[in-house]
Design a protein around this motif. Structure first.
Motif, PDB file in Angstrom:
ATOM      1  N   GLN A  24       0.679  -1.356   0.010  1.00 41.48           N
ATOM      2  CA  GLN A  24       0.117  -0.043  -0.151  1.00 41.48           C
ATOM      3  C   GLN A  24       1.102   1.088   0.030  1.00 41.48           C
ATOM      4  N   PRO A  25       0.256   2.016  -0.743  1.00 40.15           N
ATOM      5  CA  PRO A  25       1.308   3.580  -0.649  1.00 40.15           C
ATOM      6  C   PRO A  25       1.808   4.626   1.094  1.00 40.15           C
ATOM      7  N   TYR A  26       2.747   5.320   1.045  1.00 44.29           N
ATOM      8  CA  TYR A  26       2.788   5.306   2.502  1.00 44.29           C
ATOM      9  C   TYR A  26       3.777   6.564   1.808  1.00 44.29           C
ATOM     10  N   THR A  27       3.876   7.421   2.592  1.00 37.14           N
ATOM     11  CA  THR A  27       4.502   9.026   2.767  1.00 37.14           C
ATOM     12  C   THR A  27       6.246   8.393   3.841  1.00 37.14           C
ATOM     13  N   PRO A  28       7.429   9.627   3.239  1.00 36.42           N
ATOM     14  CA  PRO A  28       8.371   9.470   3.852  1.00 36.42           C
ATOM     15  C   PRO A  28       8.343   9.627   5.474  1.00 36.42           C
ATOM     16  N   ARG A  29       6.969  10.681   5.313  1.00 34.37           N
ATOM     17  CA  ARG A  29       6.983  10.329   7.570  1.00 34.37           C
ATOM     18  C   ARG A  29       6.919   9.922   8.133  1.00 34.37           C
ATOM     19  N   MET A  30       6.133   8.959   7.048  1.00 31.40           N
ATOM     20  CA  MET A  30       5.809   7.257   8.128  1.00 31.40           C
ATOM     21  C   MET A  30       5.988   6.454   8.824  1.00 31.40           C
ATOM     22  N   GLU A  31       7.441   6.596   7.802  1.00 24.86           N
ATOM     23  CA  GLU A  31       9.076   5.943   8.096  1.00 24.86           C
ATOM     24  C   GLU A  31       9.385   6.331   9.907  1.00 24.86           C
ATOM     25  N   HIS A  32       8.516   7.405  10.466  1.00 24.89           N
ATOM     26  CA  HIS A  32       9.616   8.178  11.391  1.00 24.89           C
ATOM     27  C   HIS A  32       8.162   7.554  13.099  1.00 24.89           C
ATOM     28  N   MET A  33       7.196   6.891  12.100  1.00 24.21           N
ATOM     29  CA  MET A  33       5.665   7.104  13.024  1.00 24.21           C
ATOM     30  C   MET A  33       5.467   5.371  13.586  1.00 24.21           C
ATOM     31  N   VAL A  34       6.120   5.586  14.507  1.00 28.20           N
ATOM     32  CA  VAL A  34       6.202   3.659  15.250  1.00 28.20           C
ATOM     33  C   VAL A  34       5.156   3.097  15.908  1.00 28.20           C
ATOM     34  N   THR A  35       4.685   2.310  15.702  1.00 24.63           N
ATOM     35  CA  THR A  35       3.563   1.412  15.855  1.00 24.63           C
ATOM     36  C   THR A  35       3.763   0.834  17.286  1.00 24.63           C
ATOM     37  N   THR A  36       5.031   0.780  17.389  1.00 32.14           N
ATOM     38  CA  THR A  36       5.325  -0.492  19.054  1.00 32.14           C
ATOM     39  C   THR A  36       6.214   0.771  20.085  1.00 32.14           C
TER      40      THR A  36
END
Length: 237
Positions: free
Chosen positions: A138-150
């Motif tokens: 799925q598409p994602y943005t560069p900012r999501m590389e720094h948004m942790v899920t745990t």
């Protein structure tokens, strides 16, 4: 602990363009354990609470008995954070020794790599929004590389990542290193004996890294006694 075989290991950290360095490392050899447990934490945010959270998590994880395993180390770090109070949080990777290698556990985007003397192989998968969508094509943005899920404070036991490696060396890094330096550059810098961790950190900052950079490099075991080289590690306020 006379007679115990320890590998050489090096750690280095540098503050990027932040108010403080909220990274932390810890290493601990419990009497009777097969080696040294290593932990690297990266505080979430840029405030004193983030630095305290990273220090607390790394110390609690590293002092977990090897018999309990690396997942327990993450959960011990979680308990320590909750007992600390406040809202400070961190991501964390733990490398716990066993005969011939290390068992790894992590939350967030702190990483572990195996090192075979010429190149690294990643042992962890980032717990980030970018990785979540990337794995599902799925598409994602560069900012999501720094948004942790745990994270240490929020993870549930089943969300903790695990891996293991037998033989060779080991590298733990904060994202200020591995999200700046490509694998080929990491390979080249680790090939410089005695300068691995420092070279990674210095290069990440020098080429414009925007975060704190921390690395812990465990060389391939070759000696019979503990021998540690430690670069100056700035502590968060």
């Amino acid at each position: 602990m006379a007679g115990t075989r320890y590998p050489r290991w090096h750690t280095a950290s540098a503050q990027g363009p932040r108010e403080r360095n909220a990274d932390a490392v810890s290493a601990y050899a419990l009497a009777g354990a097969p080696g040294i447990t290593f932990a690297l934490a990266d505080g979430v945010g840029d405030d004193p609470g983030a630095g305290r959270a990273a220090q607390t998590a790394a110390a609690a994880a590293a002092r977990t008995p090897v018999s309990e395993g690396p997942v327990a180390a993450i959960l011990n770090a979680q308990r320590a954070l909750r007992e600390l109070g406040g809202t400070g949080d961190a991501v964390l990777v733990v490398a716990m020794p066993f005969a011939g290698g290390y068992r790894i556990a992590w939350v967030g985007d702190a990483r572990a790599y195996a090192w075979n003397g010429s190149m690294v192989r990643r042992l962890t998968v980032d717990h980030t929004l970018a990785e979540y969508f990337r794995s599902r094509h799925q598409p994602y943005t560069p900012r999501m590389e720094h948004m942790v899920t745990t994270s240490v404070r929020t993870t549930k036991p089943h969300e903790i990542g695990t891996s293991e490696v037998v033989g060779g060396g080991l590298l733990l890094t904060s994202d200020g290193v591995h999200k700046v330096l490509p694998p080929a550059t990491i390979d080249e810098l680790l090939g410089d004996p005695g300068r691995g961790a420092a070279a990674l950190v210095e290069t990440a900052i020098a080429i414009g890294g925007s975060d704190n950079a921390t690395a812990l490099f465990v060389e391939q075991p070759e000696v019979d006694v503990a021998y540690v080289v430690t670069e100056r590690f700035p502590v968060a306020a």
